[in-house]
Design an enzyme around this catalytic site. Structure first.
Site, PDB file in Angstrom:
ATOM      1  N   LYS A   1      30.104 -31.523  72.345  1.00  0.00           N
ATOM      2  CA  LYS A   1      30.368 -32.313  70.578  1.00  0.00           C
ATOM      3  C   LYS A   1      31.874 -32.384  70.185  1.00  0.00           C
ATOM      4  CE  LYS A   1      29.235 -29.882  66.033  1.00  0.00           C
ATOM      5  NZ  LYS A   1      29.088 -28.602  64.925  1.00  0.00           N
TER       6      LYS A   1
ATOM      7  N   SER B   1      25.192 -28.971  62.339  1.00  0.00           N
ATOM      8  CA  SER B   1      26.040 -30.570  62.662  1.00  0.00           C
ATOM      9  C   SER B   1      25.765 -30.749  63.749  1.00  0.00           C
ATOM     10  CB  SER B   1      27.297 -29.760  61.817  1.00  0.00           C
ATOM     11  OG  SER B   1      28.066 -28.691  62.727  1.00  0.00           O
TER      12      SER B   1
ATOM     13  N   SER C   1      24.848 -24.118  63.296  1.00  0.00           N
ATOM     14  CA  SER C   1      25.351 -25.438  63.412  1.00  0.00           C
ATOM     15  C   SER C   1      24.614 -25.486  64.973  1.00  0.00           C
ATOM     16  CB  SER C   1      26.516 -25.847  63.121  1.00  0.00           C
ATOM     17  OG  SER C   1      26.678 -26.388  61.673  1.00  0.00           O
TER      18      SER C   1
END
Lengths: 491, 95
Positions: free
Chosen positions: A78, A153, A177
């Site tokens: 990420k 997210s 997330s």
């Protein structure tokens, strides 16, 4: 060779160790899959130009008999996790051009283990969002339905695994997330116990809640990756020193002796009927595996979302004050150079106003308000006390002998792109089942349990006690091995 | 809880964000509805409940021993504007 990213991690390990595939072949296949599929999905924001070289290195280690559990396996990361020499932007214009000097601790551990960093994945800006629609790079789409969000997210990482572009991925989870996108995309995702994994090099959102989490196509893969990155770190004062194992002794599918509670507050009104059916199926699987399943209560559940949104935004307003255009990232509004038309305060304001997206600005303002003079006790102070009540609800159950909680991960399956963008409270409410484990610092895993009638993934969540990851994985495997539709094959 | 324009402007000033008239009105509405929602916490009696500070975990400090830190060139490598051994910014004091 068959689509490599759909193999279970243990399947990949066996193929690599037995010489039936090389890390270079595997990495190239993943990169090829990205080239073919990611144009319409938008999971990756940049690929690692060194990936094939890292794979060659890994193959050398494997040939020399020095491979560990993660050696040679491609991992997507990420883009709020620092990678040395590879731009890291947290999905924000304010960090445009930022190239970290050092790997985050979790990335350094991956590299030491011989894993291959495939690339950086898309996210809601600074981790703030539940849909991966709030990114400076544009949205990521759900591979199960391109008109729907992948969740957020960590949407990019979830999609990387769900679409077979990478077998494993790192994400971050502050209020859900990792777990929520895992649920929306049909993959396994786990947020560890707070302090289990170092946050050093994870771009901070809310420091008392943030954790690096992992995605995999199956439970064993998730355990493998989490184990590889866990452990105390001198660079993170909040990381824990512990002997408590991450993985169970064996993955045998047995759950005898486990007491599992289903909190009634999580299975009432507002829960999609299809997902409710999935939770029942998971409960049946656990019973069949020998667990005792009972109804329990977490009475302060309804206060968890407002508590979370006050604490997380307050901490975010503090953490994001470092983005001012002075030392790194973008700069605007100051007229440029050491002189020019603008002054320093204009530079600060211009940089931040132009650099932060609307959701980030909204949360910074809410957090600033909650901490401001005259409101501090009523908002932030109150939320800190409410947090204690949420934690105590869990502690009371675990003290009574309950080992795990079984809940839905989300109230609905993936919603449509654009559906919740003008409805911040509606968006925040999609975190209702995930914020509690974040507030309590407990390990929580999202496990796919099948598809809804409309063909969308649905998931259950298992919440364990402090440092109870091994029990969580044990129960998750027991469910996975009994329900059809797990994401990985073992060719 | 309704929030007025003056308060939003004040918070924006604290947060170093510029809001034009449109953004100001939009955020006033959005923050108002979010604050309405968090008013749910008013139902809780927390007088005797201690706050959870941070994550509620123990804080440990490292030994007070010297270790290496960033070299000047490393510290400056991502700077939007720098010279020799410092970051450059617009003037602070108008003169």
């Amino acid at each position: 060779m068959t689509d490599p990213a759909r193999l279970s991690a243990s399947g990949i390990r066996a193929r690599l160790d037995e010489g039936r595939a090389s890390s270079v072949e595997l990495t190239r296949a993943c990169l090829e899959r990205v080239r073919r599929a990611d144009g319409e999905l938008g999971a990756f924001v940049r690929l690692n130009p060194e990936a094939e070289r890292e794979a060659e290195e890994a193959d050398r280690l494997i040939r020399e008999g020095r491979a560990g559990p993660l050696t040679g396996i491609p991992v997507a990361v990420k883009d709020n996790i620092n990678t040395a020499g590879l731009e890291t932007g947290a999905g924000s214009s304010v960090l445009a051009g930022f190239v970290p000097l050092r790997d985050a601790t979790v990335v350094a551990r991956l590299r030491r283990a011989g894993a291959v960093v495939l690339g950086k994945t898309n996210l809601d800006e600074f981790g703030m969002g539940s849909s991966t629609e709030n990114s400076a790079h544009g949205p990521t789409r759900n591979p199960n339905d391109l008109e729907r969000v992948p969740g957020g997210s960590s949407g990019g990482s979830a999609v990387a695994v769900a679409a077979g572009m990478a077998p494993l991925a790192l994400g971050s989870d502050t209020g859900g997330s990792v777990r929520q996108p895992a649920a929306f995309c049909g993959v396994v995702g786990i947020k560890p116990t707070y302090g289990r994994v170092s946050r050093s090099g994870l771009i901070a959102f809310a420091s008392s809640l943030d954790q690096v989490g992992v995605f995999a196509a199956d439970v064993e893969g998730a355990a493998l990756l989490l184990d590889g990155i866990s452990g105390e770190d001198a660079g993170d004062q909040t990381s824990l020193s512990t002997d408590a194992p991450v993985t169970p002794a064996t993955f045998d599918g047995d759950a005898h002796g486990l007491r599992v509670g289903i909190p009634r507050e999580y299975v009432g009104a507002g829960l999609d009927a299809g997902i409710r059916g999935g939770i029942d199926a998971a409960a049946d699987a656990l019973s069949a595996a020998g667990a005792a399943v009972e109804e329990v209560s977490l009475p302060h559940t309804r206060y968890a979302v407002p508590t979370y949104y006050l604490i997380a935004t307050a901490e975010a307003s503090s953490n994001l004050s470092r983005y001012d255009g002075v030392r790194f990232g973008a700069r605007s509004g100051g007229g440029g150079g050491g002189g020019g038309g603008g002054d320093l305060p204009q530079m600060y304001r211009g940089t931040r106003t132009q650099g932060f997206g609307p959701e980030v600005q909204r949360r910074i303002l809410l957090g600033t308000f909650a901490l401001s003079s005259g409101y501090y006790d009523a908002f932030y102070g109150k939320a800190q006390r409410a947090r204690t009540l949420v934690r105590r609800d869990f502690e009371e159950l675990f003290d009574r002998g309950v080992d795990l909680l079984l809940t839905p991960t989300t109230p609905t399956p993936a919603f449509r792109l654009g559906e919740k963008l003008d409805d911040p409270v509606g968006m925040y409410l999609s975190d209702v089942y995930t914020v509690t484990a974040s507030l309590a610092g407990l390990p929580a895993l999202s496990l796919p349990v099948g598809l809804t009638g409309d063909g969308l993934p649905m998931a259950c969540q298992l919440i364990g006690s402090h440092l109870g990851e091994a029990t969580v994985f044990r129960a998750a495997f027991a469910i996975e091995s009994r329900l059809t539709g797990t994401g990985a094959s073992d060719a | 809880m309704p929030i007025d324009e003056r308060e939003v402007r004040h918070i924006a000033q604290l947060a170093l964000l510029d809001l034009d008239a449109q953004a100001l009105e939009r955020l006033r509405r959005e923050l108002g509805s979010i604050l309405d929602y968090v008013a749910l916490l008013d139902q809780l009696d927390v007088d005797d409940v201690p706050p959870t500070r941070g994550a509620g975990t123990e804080r440990r400090l490292r030994d007070d021993t010297e270790s290496t830190s960033l070299a000047v060139a490393e510290a400056l490598c991502n700077a939007p504007d720098s010279a020799e051994d410092h970051f450059r910014v617009p003037r602070v004091i108008k003169g």
